[in-house]
Design an enzyme around this catalytic site. Structure first.
Site, mmCIF file in Angstrom:
data_model
loop_
_atom_site.group_PDB
_atom_site.id
_atom_site.type_symbol
_atom_site.label_atom_id
_atom_site.label_comp_id
_atom_site.label_asym_id
_atom_site.label_seq_id
_atom_site.Cartn_x
_atom_site.Cartn_y
_atom_site.Cartn_z
ATOM 1 N N GLU A 1 43.746 -22.463 11.766
ATOM 2 C CA GLU A 1 42.986 -23.801 11.673
ATOM 3 C C GLU A 1 43.239 -24.694 10.540
ATOM 4 O O GLU A 1 42.533 -24.552 9.366
ATOM 5 C CB GLU A 1 41.245 -23.814 11.947
ATOM 6 C CG GLU A 1 40.764 -25.113 11.912
ATOM 7 C CD GLU A 1 39.148 -25.059 11.886
ATOM 8 O OE1 GLU A 1 38.708 -26.184 12.357
ATOM 9 O OE2 GLU A 1 38.522 -24.035 11.672
ATOM 10 N N LYS B 1 43.545 -23.981 15.959
ATOM 11 C CA LYS B 1 42.604 -24.867 16.261
ATOM 12 C C LYS B 1 43.020 -25.938 15.353
ATOM 13 O O LYS B 1 42.958 -26.041 14.112
ATOM 14 C CB LYS B 1 41.234 -24.608 15.579
ATOM 15 C CG LYS B 1 40.087 -25.304 15.705
ATOM 16 C CD LYS B 1 38.714 -24.600 15.599
ATOM 17 C CE LYS B 1 37.771 -25.743 15.761
ATOM 18 N NZ LYS B 1 36.184 -25.002 15.548
#
Length: 295
Positions: free
Chosen positions: A176, A213
């Site tokens: 992420e 993400k």
């Protein structure tokens, strides 16, 4: 690695619920839920209250695998129980939802227009315990604020370096590198980030699985080639500070990108709601995020 869970994340229709607020963000999450800081006197009480909130969400009939395929947990939540079962087991066995664990220890100070992750000195222990708790994958977050090539390279290098340790432990890392939605160079950041991620993906072994993400991009379908990459299980989007309606509208423009929302999922929930009110509010949120995720 659990093949059934891998298939669900790769092919299932739905989104990931991010229930992973940690020590620093828990007071804010509780305040949004209607519990102010004067209602608890120490961290233990605070974590008890947030576990009650998460338990209420997870046990709600509105929280099910028809629309939610995965859930990200904070370490304390993983170690706690719901109805006598460890949270990860409850999610997998009672709800059919794949459990993930947040493993980062927060962000370092900004440098080169980015915030790297603080060192994760206890990573091996976290991964060992994650396996014992039947967790499928992990999540770790960095932040990009400026279109600084060196900084963005540092972020992605760190993410994939730690990601390989996670893969070697038999888990699937959610990588992420969040792009700040308020960055004046957001679109440029996203182009640099995409190229950097692509080069790392191309260097993975055939059997190395990762998830990504990412912030919903300024230009729709920017991340199409990452979604289609053979090493990528799926690409999920964070709400990043957008409220739910705006996040959903932006998400709908991106084919194959699914939600992994936190605040946007829980923003209408309140501790004082009756169970019927709570379940209806959660159900409405789940349905709207699900519809935005299946475009």
């Amino acid at each position: 690695m659990n093949q059934k869970h891998l298939d669900q994340m790769k092919n299932g229709d739905g989104f990931i619920a991010a229930l992973d607020q940690s020590g620093g963000s828990t007071p804010k999450a509780l305040a949004l839920y209607g519990i102010t800081e004067d209602q608890y006197s120490n961290k233990d009480e605070m974590f008890d209250l947030v576990h009650e909130m998460r338990t209420r969400i997870i046990t709600s009939p509105a929280f099910n695998s028809d629309q939610i395929i995965g859930a990200i947990l904070f370490e304390q939540t993983m170690d706690r129980k719901i109805e006598g079962m460890y949270t990860g087991d409850y999610l997998a066995e009672k709800k059919g939802v794949v459990p993930f664990l947040k493993v980062d220890n927060g962000l370092a100070e900004e440098s080169n227009g980015v915030q790297l992750m603080k060192p994760i000195d206890d990573l091996d222990d976290k991964l060992k315990r994650a396996n014992e708790r039947h967790i499928f994958g992990t999540k770790m977050r960095s932040v990009i604020k400026e279109a600084n090539e060196a900084g963005i390279k540092e972020v992605v290098d760190q993410q994939f370096d730690i990601g390989k340790t996670i893969i070697n432990a038999g888990l699937v890392p959610i990588i992420e590198p969040e792009v700040d939605i308020n960055s004046s160079e957001k679109e440029k950041c996203e182009e640099l980030l995409k190229a950097e991620i692509r080069s790392h993906l191309d260097n993975l072994s055939q059997d190395d699985h990762v998830m990504l993400k990412l912030t919903i991009p300024t230009v729709a379908n920017t991340y199409k080639e990452l979604i289609e990459h053979p090493n990528v299980v799926c690409v999920v989007a964070l709400s990043g500070g957008y409220d739910r309606d705006e996040a959903n509208e932006k998400l709908k423009e991106n084919n194959g990108l699914i939600a992994s929302f936190s605040r946007a999922l829980t923003q209408d929930l309140n501790v004082n709601q009756t169970d019927e009110e709570f379940n209806n509010a959660l159900g409405k949120a789940v349905e709207s995020i699900y519809q935005a995720s299946i475009t």
